[in-house]
Design a protein around this motif. Structure first.
Motif, PDB file in Angstrom:
ATOM      1  N   LEU A 273      47.454  -8.154 111.044  1.00  0.00           N
ATOM      2  CA  LEU A 273      47.484  -6.531 111.640  1.00  0.00           C
ATOM      3  C   LEU A 273      47.482  -5.565 110.393  1.00  0.00           C
ATOM      4  O   LEU A 273      48.162  -5.732 109.232  1.00  0.00           O
ATOM      5  CB  LEU A 273      48.808  -6.375 112.448  1.00  0.00           C
ATOM      6  CG  LEU A 273      48.961  -4.986 113.190  1.00  0.00           C
ATOM      7  CD1 LEU A 273      47.743  -4.904 114.053  1.00  0.00           C
ATOM      8  CD2 LEU A 273      50.339  -5.057 113.768  1.00  0.00           C
ATOM      9  N   GLU A 274      46.636  -4.606 110.397  1.00  0.00           N
ATOM     10  CA  GLU A 274      46.401  -3.694 109.400  1.00  0.00           C
ATOM     11  C   GLU A 274      46.528  -2.280 110.074  1.00  0.00           C
ATOM     12  O   GLU A 274      45.989  -2.115 111.034  1.00  0.00           O
ATOM     13  CB  GLU A 274      44.779  -3.993 108.828  1.00  0.00           C
ATOM     14  CG  GLU A 274      44.739  -5.247 108.298  1.00  0.00           C
ATOM     15  CD  GLU A 274      45.349  -5.443 106.872  1.00  0.00           C
ATOM     16  OE1 GLU A 274      46.106  -4.626 106.233  1.00  0.00           O
ATOM     17  OE2 GLU A 274      45.709  -6.604 106.507  1.00  0.00           O
ATOM     18  N   TYR A 275      47.044  -1.384 108.923  1.00  0.00           N
ATOM     19  CA  TYR A 275      47.198   0.241 109.183  1.00  0.00           C
ATOM     20  C   TYR A 275      46.323   0.918 108.398  1.00  0.00           C
ATOM     21  O   TYR A 275      46.582   0.629 107.113  1.00  0.00           O
ATOM     22  CB  TYR A 275      48.512   0.513 109.470  1.00  0.00           C
ATOM     23  CG  TYR A 275      49.452  -0.593 110.311  1.00  0.00           C
ATOM     24  CD1 TYR A 275      49.740   0.047 111.539  1.00  0.00           C
ATOM     25  CD2 TYR A 275      50.257  -1.381 109.999  1.00  0.00           C
ATOM     26  CE1 TYR A 275      50.636  -0.335 112.431  1.00  0.00           C
ATOM     27  CE2 TYR A 275      50.930  -2.171 110.930  1.00  0.00           C
ATOM     28  CZ  TYR A 275      51.248  -1.764 111.922  1.00  0.00           C
ATOM     29  OH  TYR A 275      51.862  -2.305 112.904  1.00  0.00           O
ATOM     30  N   LEU A 276      45.234   1.614 108.590  1.00  0.00           N
ATOM     31  CA  LEU A 276      44.467   2.300 107.588  1.00  0.00           C
ATOM     32  C   LEU A 276      44.320   3.654 108.227  1.00  0.00           C
ATOM     33  O   LEU A 276      43.823   3.982 109.241  1.00  0.00           O
ATOM     34  CB  LEU A 276      43.126   1.704 107.704  1.00  0.00           C
ATOM     35  CG  LEU A 276      42.208   2.079 106.812  1.00  0.00           C
ATOM     36  CD1 LEU A 276      42.420   2.118 105.288  1.00  0.00           C
ATOM     37  CD2 LEU A 276      40.861   1.594 106.941  1.00  0.00           C
ATOM     38  N   GLY A 352      43.487  -5.086 102.369  1.00  0.00           N
ATOM     39  CA  GLY A 352      43.957  -6.140 103.307  1.00  0.00           C
ATOM     40  C   GLY A 352      43.978  -7.525 102.552  1.00  0.00           C
ATOM     41  O   GLY A 352      44.089  -8.494 103.298  1.00  0.00           O
ATOM     42  N   HIS A 353      43.885  -7.593 101.226  1.00  0.00           N
ATOM     43  CA  HIS A 353      43.963  -8.763 100.353  1.00  0.00           C
ATOM     44  C   HIS A 353      45.417  -9.276 100.293  1.00  0.00           C
ATOM     45  O   HIS A 353      46.417  -8.581 100.127  1.00  0.00           O
ATOM     46  CB  HIS A 353      43.617  -8.401  98.908  1.00  0.00           C
ATOM     47  CG  HIS A 353      42.098  -8.306  98.893  1.00  0.00           C
ATOM     48  ND1 HIS A 353      41.631  -7.691  97.727  1.00  0.00           N
ATOM     49  CD2 HIS A 353      40.746  -8.551  99.551  1.00  0.00           C
ATOM     50  CE1 HIS A 353      40.070  -7.469  97.857  1.00  0.00           C
ATOM     51  NE2 HIS A 353      40.042  -7.976  99.007  1.00  0.00           N
ATOM     52  N   LYS A 354      45.396 -10.650 100.533  1.00  0.00           N
ATOM     53  CA  LYS A 354      46.497 -11.287 100.643  1.00  0.00           C
ATOM     54  C   LYS A 354      47.402 -11.384  99.102  1.00  0.00           C
ATOM     55  O   LYS A 354      48.408 -11.410  98.749  1.00  0.00           O
ATOM     56  CB  LYS A 354      46.795 -12.628 101.291  1.00  0.00           C
ATOM     57  CG  LYS A 354      46.763 -12.574 102.738  1.00  0.00           C
ATOM     58  CD  LYS A 354      46.619 -13.850 103.315  1.00  0.00           C
ATOM     59  CE  LYS A 354      46.580 -13.785 105.013  1.00  0.00           C
ATOM     60  NZ  LYS A 354      46.591 -15.077 105.566  1.00  0.00           N
ATOM     61  N   SER A 355      46.283 -11.752  98.351  1.00  0.00           N
ATOM     62  CA  SER A 355      46.594 -11.963  96.785  1.00  0.00           C
ATOM     63  C   SER A 355      45.974 -10.647  95.841  1.00  0.00           C
ATOM     64  O   SER A 355      44.827 -10.460  95.995  1.00  0.00           O
ATOM     65  CB  SER A 355      45.985 -13.390  96.354  1.00  0.00           C
ATOM     66  OG  SER A 355      45.960 -13.409  94.847  1.00  0.00           O
ATOM     67  N   LEU A 356      46.845 -10.554  94.715  1.00  0.00           N
ATOM     68  CA  LEU A 356      46.137  -9.442  93.936  1.00  0.00           C
ATOM     69  C   LEU A 356      45.229  -9.729  93.183  1.00  0.00           C
ATOM     70  O   LEU A 356      44.278  -8.995  92.755  1.00  0.00           O
ATOM     71  CB  LEU A 356      47.522  -8.783  93.156  1.00  0.00           C
ATOM     72  CG  LEU A 356      47.177  -7.764  92.089  1.00  0.00           C
ATOM     73  CD1 LEU A 356      46.898  -6.536  92.811  1.00  0.00           C
ATOM     74  CD2 LEU A 356      48.424  -7.640  91.222  1.00  0.00           C
ATOM     75  N   ALA A 357      45.164 -11.216  92.782  1.00  0.00           N
ATOM     76  CA  ALA A 357      44.033 -11.545  92.092  1.00  0.00           C
ATOM     77  C   ALA A 357      42.680 -11.210  92.762  1.00  0.00           C
ATOM     78  O   ALA A 357      41.672 -11.112  91.931  1.00  0.00           O
ATOM     79  CB  ALA A 357      44.303 -13.179  91.914  1.00  0.00           C
ATOM     80  N   THR A 358      42.511 -11.329  93.942  1.00  0.00           N
ATOM     81  CA  THR A 358      41.319 -10.972  94.549  1.00  0.00           C
ATOM     82  C   THR A 358      40.985  -9.483  94.315  1.00  0.00           C
ATOM     83  O   THR A 358      39.670  -9.305  94.065  1.00  0.00           O
ATOM     84  CB  THR A 358      41.442 -11.275  96.103  1.00  0.00           C
ATOM     85  OG1 THR A 358      41.998 -12.496  96.353  1.00  0.00           O
ATOM     86  CG2 THR A 358      40.151 -10.944  96.659  1.00  0.00           C
TER      87      THR A 358
END
Length: 381
Positions: A273-276, A352-358
């Motif tokens: 779920l995202e809020y933008l 909405g990236h789960k990982s900062l590396a992305t």
């Protein structure tokens, strides 16, 4: 380090990542052959009680996986067979179908279906039980992928093209394939992992194409070949939304809050779920005339294939010499924010990236610090 009675060494180790987290992995030695297995578990090293508790639970999970791997390797060395208490046998393709149903995201499911097609092709249509897959079969499938041709995604017949699979595609498909056996162990269909110890393909990161702010301005001054598709492309540049999320965007996902237009939606890829919050420009693009809740915000959109053609034609008409697809609008959004010195953690949340590396991949594309550094070199000619 743990060593069993038949010469199997399994050590739980960690490696520091650029983000500052510690990535946990197993260092495994069997028959004198050493390999690593990354667990996709991370220690944050946070100081708060909540973060410390989470790290403790992560370490507990890693220790459980390590114990399972030791048992798997012992069984493999000793040739133990399945007991009568094990689950009944299941066909490989049926088990893949089961895993696909458990993965609701459209993109993820498509990757799994593509992998299943490759499995069927490699096995020449022969039905195989999951427990019939051997280590040699896994190695053979990897070799098959390495020599496979890409498919024409625009053809309903999926005609092979005269080029090999991209390295990233090989890595993705083989990763999905080996996941089958880890899941089967957990579900009780197997007592050992036939893919254990077989190294996957190196995951190559393809260069991400994007438009600069000046190129984006130049593009908007050109007549679009398809108004709705091109509006959706610009909207993606301003929001970072994927094509799949724009196609599925309904008016009940659009809310007004504190003077801002906000989108509340589930990402089609991750189901998160995202809020933008939208900029005034992006809000103006979807119009001030609100439609009914279950009606699509963007109407008259075409297929993915036609969309790609329209976007590429539009880019060409603007005189921009780049290979830009619709997804490059998302890259444009990310690089535009970083160019404007938006904090990378904020960019991560917006995408909405789960990982900062992305997200850090986009920072590498720009790397303004490096540009500033070399710019300080005095004129010596």
């Amino acid at each position: 380090m743990d060593k069993d009675s038949i010469g199997v060494f399994v050590t739980l180790r960690s490696r520091k990542r650029k983000s500052g987290n510690q990535s946990l992995y197993l260092d495994i030695t069997q028959n004198g052959v050493r390999h690593t297995e990354y667990l996709k578990l991370y220690i944050t090293g946070g100081k708060s009680r909540k973060e410390a508790a989470k790290d403790k639970e992560t370490m507990r999970m890693a220790e459980i996986i390590k114990s399972q791997r030791i048992l798997e390797l012992q069984n493999e060395r000793l040739g133990f067979k399945r007991t009568d208490n094990s689950k009944s046998r299941i066909l490989l393709t049926d088990y893949i179908d089961k895993l696909i149903k458990e993965r609701p995201g459209k993109t993820t499911s498509q990757h799994w279906r593509n992998m299943k097609r490759r499995v069927i092709d490699y096995s020449a249509g022969k039905s195989l039980f999951l427990d019939e897959i051997t280590k040699d079969w896994v190695k053979g499938f990897k070799s098959y992928l390495n020599n496979s041709k890409a498919f024409d995604i625009d053809s309903h017949k999926r005609c092979p093209l005269n080029r090999s699979l991209a390295e990233g595609t090989k890595a993705l498909l083989f990763n999905k394939f080996t996941t089958i056996f880890r899941c089967a162990l957990k579900d009780g269909y197997l007592d050992h992992n036939p893919a254990l110890g077989i190294k996957g393909f190196e995951e190559a990161y393809a260069p991400r194409e994007f438009l600069t702010i000046d190129e984006l301005k130049k593009l908007t001054k050109c007549k679009p070949p398809h108004r709705e598709v091109c509006d959706a492309f610009i909207f993606s540049c301003l929001t970072g939304l994927r094509w799949s999320d724009i196609v599925n965007l309904k008016w009940d996902n659009v809310q007004e809050m504190n003077g801002y237009t906000r989108l509340v939606f589930k990402q089609q890829k991750t189901r998160a779920l995202e809020y933008l919050d939208l900029t005034p420009q992006a809000a103006a693009m979807i119009g001030h005339q609100r439609g009914k809740d279950k009606v699509s915000v963007f109407t008259n959109l075409t297929t993915v294939q036609h969309t790609r053609s329209y976007v590429m034609a539009w880019i060409k008409s603007a005189g921009i010499q780049k290979h830009i697809t619709f997804h490059c609008a998302r890259h444009t959004f990310a690089t535009m924010l970083l160019t404007l010195d938006v904090n990378i953690h904020t960019v991560q949340k917006l995408l909405g990236h789960k990982s900062l590396a992305t997200t850090e991949i986009y920072a590498k594309l720009l790397d303004k610090n490096k540009q500033e550094a070399v710019g300080k070199i005095p004129n010596i000619l």
